[in-house]
Design a protein around this motif. Sequence first.
Motif, PDB file in Angstrom:
ATOM      1  N   SER A 120       0.821  -1.203   0.000  1.00 30.85           N
ATOM      2  CA  SER A 120       0.000   0.000   0.000  1.00 30.85           C
ATOM      3  C   SER A 120       0.861   1.260   0.000  1.00 30.85           C
ATOM      4  O   SER A 120       2.023   1.241   0.420  1.00 30.85           O
ATOM      5  CB  SER A 120      -0.916   0.014   1.230  1.00 30.85           C
ATOM      6  OG  SER A 120      -0.153   0.223   2.416  1.00 30.85           O
ATOM      7  N   ASP A 121       0.271   2.347  -0.476  1.00 31.48           N
ATOM      8  CA  ASP A 121       0.957   3.643  -0.432  1.00 31.48           C
ATOM      9  C   ASP A 121       1.339   3.998   1.007  1.00 31.48           C
ATOM     10  O   ASP A 121       2.410   4.570   1.243  1.00 31.48           O
ATOM     11  CB  ASP A 121       0.052   4.744  -1.002  1.00 31.48           C
ATOM     12  CG  ASP A 121      -0.063   4.687  -2.513  1.00 31.48           C
ATOM     13  OD1 ASP A 121       0.623   3.846  -3.130  1.00 31.48           O
ATOM     14  OD2 ASP A 121      -0.834   5.479  -3.079  1.00 31.48           O
ATOM     15  N   ARG A 143       4.376   2.039   2.201  1.00 32.38           N
ATOM     16  CA  ARG A 143       5.568   2.594   1.558  1.00 32.38           C
ATOM     17  C   ARG A 143       5.936   3.948   2.188  1.00 32.38           C
ATOM     18  O   ARG A 143       7.110   4.249   2.393  1.00 32.38           O
ATOM     19  CB  ARG A 143       5.304   2.730   0.057  1.00 32.38           C
ATOM     20  CG  ARG A 143       6.507   3.172  -0.750  1.00 32.38           C
ATOM     21  CD  ARG A 143       6.270   3.001  -2.238  1.00 32.38           C
ATOM     22  NE  ARG A 143       6.294   1.599  -2.629  1.00 32.38           N
ATOM     23  CZ  ARG A 143       5.277   0.931  -3.131  1.00 32.38           C
ATOM     24  NH1 ARG A 143       4.107   1.541  -3.283  1.00 32.38           N
ATOM     25  NH2 ARG A 143       5.394  -0.335  -3.468  1.00 32.38           N
ATOM     26  N   TYR A 157       5.056  11.204  -0.103  1.00 33.75           N
ATOM     27  CA  TYR A 157       4.993  10.011   0.744  1.00 33.75           C
ATOM     28  C   TYR A 157       5.340  10.348   2.200  1.00 33.75           C
ATOM     29  O   TYR A 157       4.721   9.808   3.130  1.00 33.75           O
ATOM     30  CB  TYR A 157       5.927   8.926   0.207  1.00 33.75           C
ATOM     31  CG  TYR A 157       5.341   8.190  -0.966  1.00 33.75           C
ATOM     32  CD1 TYR A 157       4.531   7.074  -0.785  1.00 33.75           C
ATOM     33  CD2 TYR A 157       5.572   8.621  -2.268  1.00 33.75           C
ATOM     34  CE1 TYR A 157       3.972   6.396  -1.860  1.00 33.75           C
ATOM     35  CE2 TYR A 157       5.014   7.954  -3.354  1.00 33.75           C
ATOM     36  CZ  TYR A 157       4.219   6.846  -3.143  1.00 33.75           C
ATOM     37  OH  TYR A 157       3.662   6.191  -4.205  1.00 33.75           O
ATOM     38  N   LYS A 188      -4.345   6.438   0.033  1.00 33.17           N
ATOM     39  CA  LYS A 188      -3.564   6.695  -1.175  1.00 33.17           C
ATOM     40  C   LYS A 188      -2.698   7.948  -1.031  1.00 33.17           C
ATOM     41  O   LYS A 188      -3.039   8.875  -0.303  1.00 33.17           O
ATOM     42  CB  LYS A 188      -4.498   6.864  -2.374  1.00 33.17           C
ATOM     43  CG  LYS A 188      -5.423   5.670  -2.612  1.00 33.17           C
ATOM     44  CD  LYS A 188      -4.647   4.421  -2.963  1.00 33.17           C
ATOM     45  CE  LYS A 188      -5.578   3.274  -3.316  1.00 33.17           C
ATOM     46  NZ  LYS A 188      -4.831   2.025  -3.641  1.00 33.17           N
ATOM     47  N   VAL A 189      -1.601   7.961  -1.772  1.00 33.10           N
ATOM     48  CA  VAL A 189      -0.732   9.144  -1.759  1.00 33.10           C
ATOM     49  C   VAL A 189      -1.468  10.346  -2.341  1.00 33.10           C
ATOM     50  O   VAL A 189      -1.170  11.501  -1.981  1.00 33.10           O
ATOM     51  CB  VAL A 189       0.582   8.855  -2.528  1.00 33.10           C
ATOM     52  CG1 VAL A 189       0.339   8.751  -4.024  1.00 33.10           C
ATOM     53  CG2 VAL A 189       1.642   9.897  -2.220  1.00 33.10           C
TER      54      VAL A 189
END
Length: 325
Positions: free
Chosen positions: A164-165, A168, A200, A221-222
């Motif tokens: 997943s974003d 990360r 991020y 989500k990013v």
Amino acid sequence: MAGSKSKMKGIMDSLRNSVHEQGGGQSNQERDEKPKSMPGAFKHRLETLPTHATPRKNELKVQLKIDPQRCRIWSDHDRRYDLLNEANCADLIEGFRAQGQRIPAIVREITDDPDHEYEIIVGTRRHWTASYLGVPYLIEVQSLTDQQAFVLVDAENRQRKDISDYERAVFYANALKQFYKTQKEMAEAMQTSTAWLNEYIALAAFPKEVVACYRDINEIKVTHSRKLTPMLKDSKQRQRILERAKAIKDQPLDGAGVLKALSEAVKPKRGGGVNFSKDYTLDKQKAFSVSKSGKGGLNIKIDPKFEGSLDALLSLMADAVRENI
């Protein structure tokens, strides 16, 4: 000099043979055999795996087949091991059953853990699959610093869609704290832009209340960071977002729904009021919705299909009124 080189060559050949016997245990026939067919998903995995581990000149690469229980996961890894299952490891399970583990995991030796001998840098899904199937785990032992390990893991997993974003993002934020002085230095090591990395790092800084209102970290989500981070930097808007996050925590919203709800908490005022609308549920069914427009009061609309307890409904409505006035 020639005799010395010949002697050294003989020693290295013996060592390589010894390592091969310990790690593989395969006959010449088994090593020379080529699989007649390769499952599609596993073949794609082999073809798209990045070539990230280039050994130093004359470096002896040691490969072994061991019990997976002898390995632990690197604590700074980017993948949540507890989220691995038959579904997201299906391609490896298929490949292992068809032809065994063909790509070794990258590990390093450890001496500070009486229960494990190796630490996994690359190959957590392969470790889960070997453990799940009860088969030996093929590893390649390398000497790596933490910073080298970070770059290796990122090269392996950056393009993977099964991380997943948010996982990360946390991985990058931890690496920035531990291994680099600036985001620019880190971005250069990763061969990416500072702006890309910054998104991020901002995602990893989401308040725990915001993270908790998502039903699944794979839905964080990013792109959500791009929209919410500017709002979170404003103290008043941040407070509204946190209040809304607590209110929708148990709502059956997907990632897009969460983003919409949090964004609406700080919509620009019209005529001195705030516009918003949100649903409330009881026993997994929609009970009513609360909305407000401009300077108007709260509007509560009970869902005509609701069949739950009237007392519970009235109690939840009272909570909703207190929450939104």
